[in-house]
Enzyme design. Sequence first.
Site, PDB file in Angstrom:
ATOM      1  N   HIS A   1      75.916 -28.996  52.688  1.00  0.00           N
ATOM      2  CA  HIS A   1      77.377 -29.062  52.668  1.00  0.00           C
ATOM      3  C   HIS A   1      77.899 -29.523  54.023  1.00  0.00           C
ATOM      4  O   HIS A   1      77.216 -29.438  55.043  1.00  0.00           O
ATOM      5  CB  HIS A   1      77.982 -27.690  52.329  1.00  0.00           C
ATOM      6  CG  HIS A   1      77.628 -26.620  53.315  1.00  0.00           C
ATOM      7  ND1 HIS A   1      76.437 -25.930  53.282  1.00  0.00           N
ATOM      8  CD2 HIS A   1      78.309 -26.134  54.390  1.00  0.00           C
ATOM      9  CE1 HIS A   1      76.387 -25.061  54.280  1.00  0.00           C
ATOM     10  NE2 HIS A   1      77.516 -25.165  54.970  1.00  0.00           N
TER      11      HIS A   1
ATOM     12  N   TYR B   1      69.760 -24.574  54.440  1.00  0.00           N
ATOM     13  CA  TYR B   1      69.243 -23.640  55.449  1.00  0.00           C
ATOM     14  C   TYR B   1      69.319 -22.201  54.947  1.00  0.00           C
ATOM     15  O   TYR B   1      70.169 -21.853  54.122  1.00  0.00           O
ATOM     16  CB  TYR B   1      70.005 -23.784  56.762  1.00  0.00           C
ATOM     17  CG  TYR B   1      71.498 -23.544  56.677  1.00  0.00           C
ATOM     18  CD1 TYR B   1      72.040 -22.264  56.699  1.00  0.00           C
ATOM     19  CD2 TYR B   1      72.377 -24.628  56.598  1.00  0.00           C
ATOM     20  CE1 TYR B   1      73.409 -22.058  56.634  1.00  0.00           C
ATOM     21  CE2 TYR B   1      73.746 -24.428  56.540  1.00  0.00           C
ATOM     22  CZ  TYR B   1      74.256 -23.146  56.558  1.00  0.00           C
ATOM     23  OH  TYR B   1      75.611 -22.947  56.495  1.00  0.00           O
TER      24      TYR B   1
ATOM     25  N   HIS C   1      81.474 -28.928  56.344  1.00  0.00           N
ATOM     26  CA  HIS C   1      82.730 -28.192  56.480  1.00  0.00           C
ATOM     27  C   HIS C   1      83.856 -29.159  56.827  1.00  0.00           C
ATOM     28  O   HIS C   1      83.682 -30.057  57.670  1.00  0.00           O
ATOM     29  CB  HIS C   1      82.620 -27.146  57.589  1.00  0.00           C
ATOM     30  CG  HIS C   1      81.583 -26.096  57.335  1.00  0.00           C
ATOM     31  ND1 HIS C   1      81.863 -24.919  56.679  1.00  0.00           N
ATOM     32  CD2 HIS C   1      80.273 -26.041  57.656  1.00  0.00           C
ATOM     33  CE1 HIS C   1      80.770 -24.183  56.601  1.00  0.00           C
ATOM     34  NE2 HIS C   1      79.786 -24.846  57.184  1.00  0.00           N
TER      35      HIS C   1
ATOM     36  N   TYR D   1      72.387 -25.902  62.852  1.00  0.00           N
ATOM     37  CA  TYR D   1      73.591 -26.195  63.621  1.00  0.00           C
ATOM     38  C   TYR D   1      73.282 -26.179  65.114  1.00  0.00           C
ATOM     39  O   TYR D   1      72.422 -25.423  65.576  1.00  0.00           O
ATOM     40  CB  TYR D   1      74.671 -25.141  63.351  1.00  0.00           C
ATOM     41  CG  TYR D   1      75.285 -25.195  61.985  1.00  0.00           C
ATOM     42  CD1 TYR D   1      76.365 -26.021  61.716  1.00  0.00           C
ATOM     43  CD2 TYR D   1      74.796 -24.394  60.952  1.00  0.00           C
ATOM     44  CE1 TYR D   1      76.946 -26.057  60.459  1.00  0.00           C
ATOM     45  CE2 TYR D   1      75.364 -24.423  59.692  1.00  0.00           C
ATOM     46  CZ  TYR D   1      76.442 -25.250  59.449  1.00  0.00           C
ATOM     47  OH  TYR D   1      77.006 -25.282  58.208  1.00  0.00           O
TER      48      TYR D   1
ATOM     49  N   ARG E   1      71.645 -21.862  51.696  1.00  0.00           N
ATOM     50  CA  ARG E   1      72.910 -22.534  51.428  1.00  0.00           C
ATOM     51  C   ARG E   1      72.649 -23.947  50.925  1.00  0.00           C
ATOM     52  O   ARG E   1      71.811 -24.666  51.455  1.00  0.00           O
ATOM     53  CB  ARG E   1      73.752 -22.660  52.715  1.00  0.00           C
ATOM     54  CG  ARG E   1      74.318 -21.400  53.316  1.00  0.00           C
ATOM     55  CD  ARG E   1      75.396 -20.700  52.526  1.00  0.00           C
ATOM     56  NE  ARG E   1      76.140 -21.440  51.546  1.00  0.00           N
ATOM     57  CZ  ARG E   1      77.253 -22.144  51.784  1.00  0.00           C
ATOM     58  NH1 ARG E   1      77.742 -22.223  53.009  1.00  0.00           N
ATOM     59  NH2 ARG E   1      77.893 -22.747  50.798  1.00  0.00           N
TER      60      ARG E   1
END
Length: 239
Positions: free
Chosen positions: A162, A149, A164, A110, A159
């Site tokens: 995905h 990640y 959000h 991110y 994870r």
Amino acid sequence: MSVADRLVVPGYRRDDAGTHPPLLSPGYKSTVLRAPGQAPLLLPHTLTEVTGPLLGEGRVTADDSDLTRYSDGEAQGQRIVVHGQVRDSDGRPVPDTLVEVWQANAGGRYRHKWDQHDAPLDPHFAGVGRALTDSLGRYRFVTVKPGAYPWRNHFNAWRPAHIHFSLFGRAFTQRLVTQMYFPDDPLFPHDPIYNSVPEEARHRMVSRFDLSATVEEWALGFEFDIVLRGREATPTEEP
């Protein structure tokens, strides 16, 4: 009797049993710290929460839904088109709803100061976008497929890929936050967030490959419909 006396305004109620994860999911360690120690209280809405504030017209542009171009360049990774329809509990489309997304880049990182994963940052990918649903409740984003990640919840924790999603209703106090996953991810059995959702509802968070939305020689298509309430409601992102 006045109009105000006759008006029945809904409250903040966590309903749709069997859809959303419990507030306390011990496998997802941060819920142990933030789950309430006592039963939540129902806070009645007032007209302020029901009628406003609203998103003004002209604040969302067509460019806001394209995450692949940022800072005068093109993002790295597999381009994808993510589209779907927002519906209410009766299956009716929900128009003019603000849909916001945020995600990791193709390397699984991110653009945020708290993300110290050693995957490289992409100078041309901010990882955020927004769109308004049209008259039929449809939305569309162009982005890149995010990478998995590590997240240190437990040993060797990763994870699944995905995106959000955040959806606002008629006012900013009416909000659904969820995650969209990709089909057949091998990390599903190992992810406490995904598995905190009741088993019969997990498939509602998984997109489906859509060849009709795939752009030849350019981007793969994925469909992700979102249902706001009812027995087929899309589960919330996390406890």
